[in-house]
Design an enzyme around this catalytic site. Structure first.
Site, short mmCIF file in Angstrom:
data_model
loop_
_atom_site.label_atom_id
_atom_site.label_comp_id
_atom_site.label_asym_id
_atom_site.label_seq_id
_atom_site.Cartn_x
_atom_site.Cartn_y
_atom_site.Cartn_z
N GLY A 19 0.84 -1.21 0.00
CA GLY A 19 0.00 0.00 0.00
C GLY A 19 0.86 1.25 0.00
O GLY A 19 0.46 2.31 0.48
N GLY B 281 -0.06 4.99 -1.07
CA GLY B 281 -1.15 5.69 -0.40
C GLY B 281 -0.68 6.88 0.44
O GLY B 281 0.51 7.22 0.47
N GLN B 282 -1.65 7.49 1.12
CA GLN B 282 -1.39 8.69 1.93
C GLN B 282 -0.35 8.40 3.01
O GLN B 282 0.59 9.17 3.20
CB GLN B 282 -2.71 9.15 2.56
CG GLN B 282 -2.63 10.46 3.30
CD GLN B 282 -3.84 10.70 4.23
OE1 GLN B 282 -4.66 9.82 4.46
NE2 GLN B 282 -3.91 11.90 4.76
N ASP C 98 2.60 -1.84 -4.41
CA ASP C 98 1.24 -1.32 -4.46
C ASP C 98 0.60 -1.77 -5.77
O ASP C 98 1.30 -2.10 -6.73
CB ASP C 98 1.24 0.23 -4.40
CG ASP C 98 -0.08 0.82 -3.92
OD1 ASP C 98 -0.12 1.39 -2.82
OD2 ASP C 98 -1.10 0.71 -4.65
N ARG D 242 -0.94 0.39 -7.43
CA ARG D 242 -0.72 1.59 -8.24
C ARG D 242 0.76 1.76 -8.55
O ARG D 242 1.61 1.32 -7.77
CB ARG D 242 -1.22 2.83 -7.48
CG ARG D 242 -2.73 2.83 -7.32
CD ARG D 242 -3.21 4.19 -6.88
NE ARG D 242 -3.00 4.44 -5.45
CZ ARG D 242 -3.10 5.63 -4.89
NH1 ARG D 242 -3.36 6.70 -5.60
NH2 ARG D 242 -2.92 5.77 -3.59
N ASP E 53 -0.79 -7.02 -6.22
CA ASP E 53 -2.18 -7.08 -5.78
C ASP E 53 -2.23 -8.03 -4.57
O ASP E 53 -2.02 -9.24 -4.72
CB ASP E 53 -3.06 -7.61 -6.93
CG ASP E 53 -4.52 -7.68 -6.53
OD1 ASP E 53 -4.84 -7.51 -5.33
OD2 ASP E 53 -5.35 -7.92 -7.42
N TYR F 241 -14.99 -1.98 6.53
CA TYR F 241 -13.61 -1.59 6.84
C TYR F 241 -13.27 -1.95 8.29
O TYR F 241 -12.25 -2.60 8.57
CB TYR F 241 -13.47 -0.09 6.60
CG TYR F 241 -12.16 0.54 6.98
CD1 TYR F 241 -10.97 0.15 6.41
CD2 TYR F 241 -12.13 1.59 7.92
CE1 TYR F 241 -9.77 0.76 6.74
CE2 TYR F 241 -10.94 2.20 8.25
CZ TYR F 241 -9.76 1.78 7.67
OH TYR F 241 -8.57 2.39 8.00
N LYS G 213 -10.70 -4.88 9.74
CA LYS G 213 -9.54 -4.48 10.55
C LYS G 213 -9.55 -5.21 11.90
O LYS G 213 -8.49 -5.59 12.42
CB LYS G 213 -9.52 -2.97 10.75
CG LYS G 213 -9.12 -2.20 9.49
CD LYS G 213 -7.64 -2.39 9.15
CE LYS G 213 -7.24 -1.59 7.93
NZ LYS G 213 -5.80 -1.62 7.67
N1 LIG Z 1 -5.45 7.68 6.46
C1 LIG Z 1 -6.05 7.51 7.63
O1 LIG Z 1 -6.65 8.43 8.20
C2 LIG Z 1 -5.97 6.18 8.31
C3 LIG Z 1 -6.54 6.05 9.58
C4 LIG Z 1 -6.52 4.82 10.22
C5 LIG Z 1 -5.87 3.74 9.62
N2 LIG Z 1 -5.32 3.89 8.38
C6 LIG Z 1 -4.70 2.72 7.77
O2 LIG Z 1 -3.42 3.07 7.24
C7 LIG Z 1 -3.19 2.29 6.05
C8 LIG Z 1 -2.83 3.23 4.90
O3 LIG Z 1 -3.93 4.12 4.71
P1 LIG Z 1 -3.87 5.32 3.66
O4 LIG Z 1 -4.54 6.46 4.27
O5 LIG Z 1 -2.49 5.43 3.15
O6 LIG Z 1 -4.85 4.74 2.55
P2 LIG Z 1 -4.77 5.02 0.96
O7 LIG Z 1 -6.09 4.63 0.42
O8 LIG Z 1 -4.22 6.36 0.69
O9 LIG Z 1 -3.69 3.96 0.49
C9 LIG Z 1 -3.99 2.56 0.45
C10 LIG Z 1 -3.12 1.98 -0.64
O10 LIG Z 1 -3.45 0.59 -0.75
C11 LIG Z 1 -3.38 0.28 -2.13
N3 LIG Z 1 -4.19 -0.89 -2.44
C12 LIG Z 1 -5.53 -0.99 -2.51
N4 LIG Z 1 -5.89 -2.23 -2.91
C13 LIG Z 1 -4.74 -2.91 -3.08
C14 LIG Z 1 -4.45 -4.25 -3.47
N5 LIG Z 1 -5.42 -5.11 -3.82
N6 LIG Z 1 -3.16 -4.63 -3.52
C15 LIG Z 1 -2.15 -3.76 -3.21
N7 LIG Z 1 -2.36 -2.48 -2.85
C16 LIG Z 1 -3.65 -2.08 -2.78
C17 LIG Z 1 -3.94 1.50 -2.84
O11 LIG Z 1 -3.52 1.52 -4.19
C18 LIG Z 1 -3.37 2.62 -2.02
O12 LIG Z 1 -2.16 3.13 -2.56
C19 LIG Z 1 -4.44 1.48 5.79
O13 LIG Z 1 -4.23 0.16 6.25
C20 LIG Z 1 -5.49 2.19 6.60
O14 LIG Z 1 -6.48 1.29 7.02
C21 LIG Z 1 -5.34 5.09 7.72
#
Ligand SMILES: NC(=O)c1ccc[n+]([C@@H]2O[C@H](COP(=O)([O-])OP(=O)(O)OC[C@H]3O[C@@H](n4cnc5c(N)ncnc54)[C@H](O)[C@@H]3O)[C@@H](O)[C@H]2O)c1
Length: 329
Positions: free
Chosen positions: A11, A14-15, A35, A37, A55, A144, A148
């Site tokens: 992942g 992601g953010q 990722d 992406r 994936d 979700y 988790k």
């Molecule tokens: N951002 C928040 O506020 C927050 C809060 C609590 C927990 N989290 C946890 O932190 C982690 C990262 O969150 P984030 O904010 O970066 O989310 P995000 O959606 O920005 O990033 C998630 C990433 O997972 C990738 N992804 C999705 N499906 C996939 C697959 N099948 N195979 C491989 N990659 C895949 C996406 O392409 C994306 O880049 C997550 O586990 C999320 O549950 C985030």
């Protein structure tokens, strides 16, 4: 001397992933990214990191990559977050539940010593105390949150059954100067983003909405500190971590202090408000502070002062026509 085994981040695009990669590189940790992406453009730090398309729902692909890399640690971040998760609960199950199982299985098969998991306040459900400790009954209302909870329990099972060093945090809503991934805490970042971009924002929640939030630098530093803490100091697998818990109208006031003239209105969306109302208003993170010395640096106003210039840079690097970001945990 052979290179030390790398750290793998799923992942990674992601953010959280992008900031975690930069933080790990800054701490001199050899890192490999994966990722669905491609690698985001235009960041020299990310350009230097090996990047694999993966994936996590495909067990063979996950096992092959892990077998090939033999990482010493996996930060397993890949997930679909709460708001997007409710649009497609079936895909959310596949990515969050089956994906996490695939990563844990790959750890077992290839003897990866440590897996670090990013859980969320969305594991909680209605009927919570005002300040929520680590151990309360978990009754999430979203796919979700359900997946988790299952990830936390599966990881603890792999620790007990196979000796995997499984660790995780329950992140609050995270705020950073990047477009979020479709969570329900996104209203907070939109106040900054649309405040800079448009001069106004209409929040999809009530002004008295209060959930725990955290600035991204504290979140990634905390996650890495947990990963590096001596196992003997840890009394649990998954920890609450907390920074500040402002009402939505307090965030609005902090934004208006830094960006005078910005207008913020509130038009609650029933579905997202119901999710927000089912989450904790504040978290007790005493165990994280005691066991591995978790200490966030930013409160709400310190975050605002640091974030506003970064959001300005983000906005001005984009077309004025850029769409509003999709409505995190
Ligand atoms: N951002 C928040 O506020 C927050 C809060 C609590 C927990 N989290 C946890 O932190 C982690 C990262 O969150 P984030 O904010 O970066 O989310 P995000 O959606 O920005 O990033 C998630 C990433 O997972 C990738 N992804 C999705 N499906 C996939 C697959 N099948 N195979 C491989 N990659 C895949 C996406 O392409 C994306 O880049 C997550 O586990 C999320 O549950 C985030």
């Amino acid at each position: 001397m052979p290179d030390p085994a790398p750290t793998l981040v799923t992942g990674a695009a992601g953010q959280v992933g992008q900031d975690l990669l930069r933080h790990l590189v800054g701490r001199g940790v050899p890192v490999v990214a994966a990722d669905l992406r491609p690698r985001p453009d235009g960041d020299p730090t990310l350009d230097a990191i090996p990047w694999h398309r993966l994936d996590v729902t495909a067990p063979g692909a996950v096992a092959d990559l892990v077998g090939c890399l033999r990482p010493q640690r996996i930060f397993h971040l890949a997930a679909i977050l709460s708001a997007r998760g409710e649009q497609d609960p079936q895909a959310t199950y596949r990515v969050n539940q089956t994906g996490t199982y695939n990563v844990l299985e790959a750890c077992r098969i290839h003897g990866v010593p440590q897996c670090v998991f990013t859980s969320t306040i969305a594991v909680f459900g209605p009927g919570l105390p005002e300040v929520v400790p680590d151990d309360v009954p978990l009754h999430p209302t979203t796919m979700y949150g359900v997946t988790k909870v299952a990830g936390e329990l599966l990881g603890a099972y792999y620790a007990q059954r196979y000796g995997l060093d499984f660790r995780g945090v329950r992140f609050p809503g995270l705020i950073s100067a990047s477009l979020p991934g479709g969570g329900t805490s996104d209203y907070a970042l939109f106040m900054y983003y649309d405040g800079v971009r448009l001069g106004h924002y209409t929040a999809f929640c009530r002004p008295d909405t209060r959930i725990p939030l955290m600035y991204m630098p504290d979140a990634v530093a905390g996650l890495v500190d947990l990963a590096l803490a001596p196992r003997t100091r840890l009394r649990r697998h998954v920890y609450n971590i907390a920074a500040f818990s402002p009402r939505a109208d307090e965030i609005a006031r902090s934004v208006q202090r830094a960006l005078p003239g910005v207008r913020i209105d509130f038009e609650p969306d029933p579905e997202r408000q119901a999710i927000l109302d089912s989450w904790p208003r504040a978290l007790d993170d005493t165990a994280a502070r005691t066991d591995w010395s978790f200490r966030p640096r930013f409160d709400l106003d310190a975050m605002t002062d640091d974030l506003v210039p970064k959001v300005r840079a983000l906005v001005h690097g984009r077309s004025a026509e850029a769409p509003s970001p999709a409505a995190a945990p």
